[in-house]
Design an enzyme around this catalytic site. Structure first.
Site, PDB file in Angstrom:
ATOM      1  N   TYR A 157     -46.843 -45.563  -4.142  1.00 17.98           N
ATOM      2  CA  TYR A 157     -45.496 -46.074  -4.457  1.00 17.98           C
ATOM      3  C   TYR A 157     -44.658 -44.987  -5.150  1.00 17.98           C
ATOM      4  O   TYR A 157     -43.496 -44.761  -4.779  1.00 17.98           O
ATOM      5  CB  TYR A 157     -45.665 -47.307  -5.360  1.00 17.98           C
ATOM      6  CG  TYR A 157     -44.387 -48.047  -5.681  1.00 17.98           C
ATOM      7  CD1 TYR A 157     -43.771 -48.862  -4.736  1.00 17.98           C
ATOM      8  CD2 TYR A 157     -43.820 -47.968  -6.953  1.00 17.98           C
ATOM      9  CE1 TYR A 157     -42.607 -49.562  -5.047  1.00 17.98           C
ATOM     10  CE2 TYR A 157     -42.671 -48.673  -7.274  1.00 17.98           C
ATOM     11  CZ  TYR A 157     -42.068 -49.466  -6.320  1.00 17.98           C
ATOM     12  OH  TYR A 157     -40.917 -50.157  -6.638  1.00 17.98           O
ATOM     13  N   LYS A 161     -41.206 -43.261  -3.825  1.00 15.48           N
ATOM     14  CA  LYS A 161     -39.965 -43.396  -4.590  1.00 15.48           C
ATOM     15  C   LYS A 161     -39.427 -42.026  -5.033  1.00 15.48           C
ATOM     16  O   LYS A 161     -38.207 -41.837  -5.134  1.00 15.48           O
ATOM     17  CB  LYS A 161     -40.186 -44.321  -5.792  1.00 15.48           C
ATOM     18  CG  LYS A 161     -40.513 -45.770  -5.391  1.00 15.48           C
ATOM     19  CD  LYS A 161     -39.398 -46.406  -4.565  1.00 15.48           C
ATOM     20  CE  LYS A 161     -39.593 -47.866  -4.281  1.00 15.48           C
ATOM     21  NZ  LYS A 161     -38.498 -48.449  -3.498  1.00 15.48           N
TER      22      LYS A 161
HETATM   23  P1  NAP Z   1     -39.346 -58.329  -3.439  1.00 13.72           P
HETATM   24  O1  NAP Z   1     -38.875 -59.436  -4.316  1.00 13.72           O
HETATM   25  O2  NAP Z   1     -40.796 -58.263  -3.063  1.00 13.72           O
HETATM   26  O3  NAP Z   1     -38.448 -58.304  -2.105  1.00 13.72           O
HETATM   27  C1  NAP Z   1     -38.693 -57.331  -1.124  1.00 13.72           C
HETATM   28  C2  NAP Z   1     -37.654 -57.440  -0.034  1.00 13.72           C
HETATM   29  O4  NAP Z   1     -37.941 -56.407   0.945  1.00 13.72           O
HETATM   30  C3  NAP Z   1     -37.707 -58.754   0.715  1.00 13.72           C
HETATM   31  O5  NAP Z   1     -36.417 -59.099   1.146  1.00 13.72           O
HETATM   32  C4  NAP Z   1     -38.602 -58.419   1.934  1.00 13.72           C
HETATM   33  O6  NAP Z   1     -38.378 -59.257   3.060  1.00 13.72           O
HETATM   34  C5  NAP Z   1     -38.129 -57.013   2.210  1.00 13.72           C
HETATM   35  N1  NAP Z   1     -39.117 -56.248   2.981  1.00 13.72           N
HETATM   36  C6  NAP Z   1     -40.382 -55.905   2.626  1.00 13.72           C
HETATM   37  N2  NAP Z   1     -40.969 -55.219   3.614  1.00 13.72           N
HETATM   38  C7  NAP Z   1     -40.076 -55.136   4.622  1.00 13.72           C
HETATM   39  C8  NAP Z   1     -40.076 -54.575   5.918  1.00 13.72           C
HETATM   40  N3  NAP Z   1     -41.158 -53.932   6.408  1.00 13.72           N
HETATM   41  N4  NAP Z   1     -38.967 -54.685   6.688  1.00 13.72           N
HETATM   42  C9  NAP Z   1     -37.869 -55.319   6.226  1.00 13.72           C
HETATM   43  N5  NAP Z   1     -37.796 -55.881   5.011  1.00 13.72           N
HETATM   44  C10 NAP Z   1     -38.881 -55.791   4.228  1.00 13.72           C
HETATM   45  O7  NAP Z   1     -39.041 -56.912  -4.116  1.00 13.72           O
HETATM   46  P2  NAP Z   1     -37.965 -56.497  -5.244  1.00 13.72           P
HETATM   47  O8  NAP Z   1     -38.659 -56.519  -6.554  1.00 13.72           O
HETATM   48  O9  NAP Z   1     -36.722 -57.228  -5.042  1.00 13.72           O
HETATM   49  O10 NAP Z   1     -37.769 -54.960  -4.850  1.00 13.72           O
HETATM   50  C11 NAP Z   1     -36.650 -54.502  -4.088  1.00 13.72           C
HETATM   51  C12 NAP Z   1     -36.618 -52.980  -4.141  1.00 13.72           C
HETATM   52  O11 NAP Z   1     -36.516 -52.561  -5.503  1.00 13.72           O
HETATM   53  C13 NAP Z   1     -37.896 -52.314  -3.591  1.00 13.72           C
HETATM   54  O12 NAP Z   1     -37.560 -51.122  -2.924  1.00 13.72           O
HETATM   55  C14 NAP Z   1     -38.676 -52.008  -4.851  1.00 13.72           C
HETATM   56  O13 NAP Z   1     -39.571 -50.947  -4.662  1.00 13.72           O
HETATM   57  C15 NAP Z   1     -37.555 -51.648  -5.809  1.00 13.72           C
HETATM   58  N6  NAP Z   1     -37.924 -51.760  -7.222  1.00 13.72           N
HETATM   59  C16 NAP Z   1     -38.290 -52.964  -7.760  1.00 13.72           C
HETATM   60  C17 NAP Z   1     -38.613 -53.016  -9.104  1.00 13.72           C
HETATM   61  C18 NAP Z   1     -39.018 -54.294  -9.787  1.00 13.72           C
HETATM   62  O14 NAP Z   1     -39.399 -54.232 -10.972  1.00 13.72           O
HETATM   63  N7  NAP Z   1     -38.927 -55.438  -9.147  1.00 13.72           N
HETATM   64  C19 NAP Z   1     -38.606 -51.848  -9.879  1.00 13.72           C
HETATM   65  C20 NAP Z   1     -38.232 -50.649  -9.292  1.00 13.72           C
HETATM   66  C21 NAP Z   1     -37.890 -50.618  -7.954  1.00 13.72           C
HETATM   67  P3  NAP Z   1     -39.187 -60.666   3.218  1.00 13.72           P
HETATM   68  O15 NAP Z   1     -38.535 -61.625   2.247  1.00 13.72           O
HETATM   69  O16 NAP Z   1     -38.963 -61.063   4.629  1.00 13.72           O
HETATM   70  O17 NAP Z   1     -40.613 -60.383   2.873  1.00 13.72           O
END
Ligand code: NAP
Length: 249
Positions: A157, A161
């Site tokens: 990851y 990133k």
């Molecule tokens: P999340 O709640 O798990 O949501 C992930 C989203 O990505 C969902 O809409 C999912 O679609 C979609 N997705 C996953 N794999 C995919 C694929 N192969 N093709 C198309 N869509 C896909 O994650 P989140 O926490 O909101 O994270 C969003 C972004 O922020 C990510 O890039 C993550 O790395 C980054 N981020 C998150 C955090 C945190 O603390 N949450 C921190 C730093 C960075 P489905 O609903 O259809 O599965």
């Protein structure tokens, strides 16, 4: 100048849940038409579409695997056909498959690198020509603070990133002359489904390491994205903005 996205057409990958959902709703609230992609959550994606339509904006949802370049091209072609242009692309879709390096499988490595990093290449490349034709655009790539600091158990990851930050700077340099800006948001710990499984003990540790003393919320990431999407950030490109409560300071 006020923060308005009136008249802009936008695309958010992974807009069905979590941070992507909040970004999609924020862009619409500020006046944009918004398309989202998702992998599996059709119901959740359709709900986002109706919420946006209720705000009086146009919305579309595409089931499209972010790792597939031809699907990225199809999504963008369909937006151009219906809405005529693409002003803003937010590359948000991402996954985690955590493990210590000694235990990490090749599949865990490949899945995270392709979903989180190749996806950024796919959509940014597919958006480049339409944005050039449109004489400008803004691309916002969602990285993470662990792409800056590293994290035990997240080598795949963190590498994906960190790769996003290098990719974005190169893209920004290549396309600046065409008035296309590319920037990165690096969130810290944000409460979503992705962080749901971490447990109370890990959450307490994260809070202790965060100067603002709490986890972040998805709408706080969406606010920073809205700024980079708008003309309020017209002289900012190749930048990484941390939205992490000071965690990686
Ligand atoms: P999340 O709640 O798990 O949501 C992930 C989203 O990505 C969902 O809409 C999912 O679609 C979609 N997705 C996953 N794999 C995919 C694929 N192969 N093709 C198309 N869509 C896909 O994650 P989140 O926490 O909101 O994270 C969003 C972004 O922020 C990510 O890039 C993550 O790395 C980054 N981020 C998150 C955090 C945190 O603390 N949450 C921190 C730093 C960075 P489905 O609903 O259809 O599965």
């Amino acid at each position: 100048m006020s923060l308005s996205l009136e008249g802009k057409t936008t695309l958010v990958t992974g807009g069905s849940r979590g941070i992507g959902r909040s970004i999609a709703l924020k862009l619409a609230e500020l006046g944009a038409d918004v398309a989202i992609t998702y992998a599996r959550s059709a119901d959740a994606a359709n709900k986002v579409v109706s919420e946006i339509e209720k705000m009086g904006r146009k919305a579309k949802a595409f089931q499209a695997d972010a790792v597939d370049f031809s699907q990225a091209e199809e999504v963008i072609s369909s937006i151009l056909e219906d809405w005529g242009k693409l002003d803003v692309l937010v590359n948000n879709a991402g996954i985690t498959k955590d493990n210590l390096i000694l235990r990490m499988s090749e599949e865990q490595w490949d899945d995270v690198i392709t979903t989180n990093l190749k996806s950024i290449f796919n959509y940014s490349k597919a958006a480049a020509k339409p944005m050039m034709k449109n004489r400008g655009g803004s691309i916002i790539n969602i990285s993470s603070v662990v792409g800056i600091s590293g994290n035990a158990g997240q080598s795949n990851y963190s590498a994906s990133k960190a790769g996003i930050i290098g990719f974005t700077k190169s893209y920004a340099k290549e396309l600046a002359s065409r008035n296309i800006r590319a920037n990165v948001i690096a969130p810290g710990y944000i409460i979503t489904d992705m962080t749901d499984q971490l447990g109370e003990k890990v959450l307490e540790g994260i809070k202790a390491e965060t100067p603002l003393g709490r986890a972040g919320e998805a709408h706080e990431v969406a606010d920073a994205v809205a700024f980079l999407a708008s003309d309020m950030s017209s002289y900012i490109t190749g930048e990484t903005i941390r939205v992490d409560g000071g965690m990686a300071m």
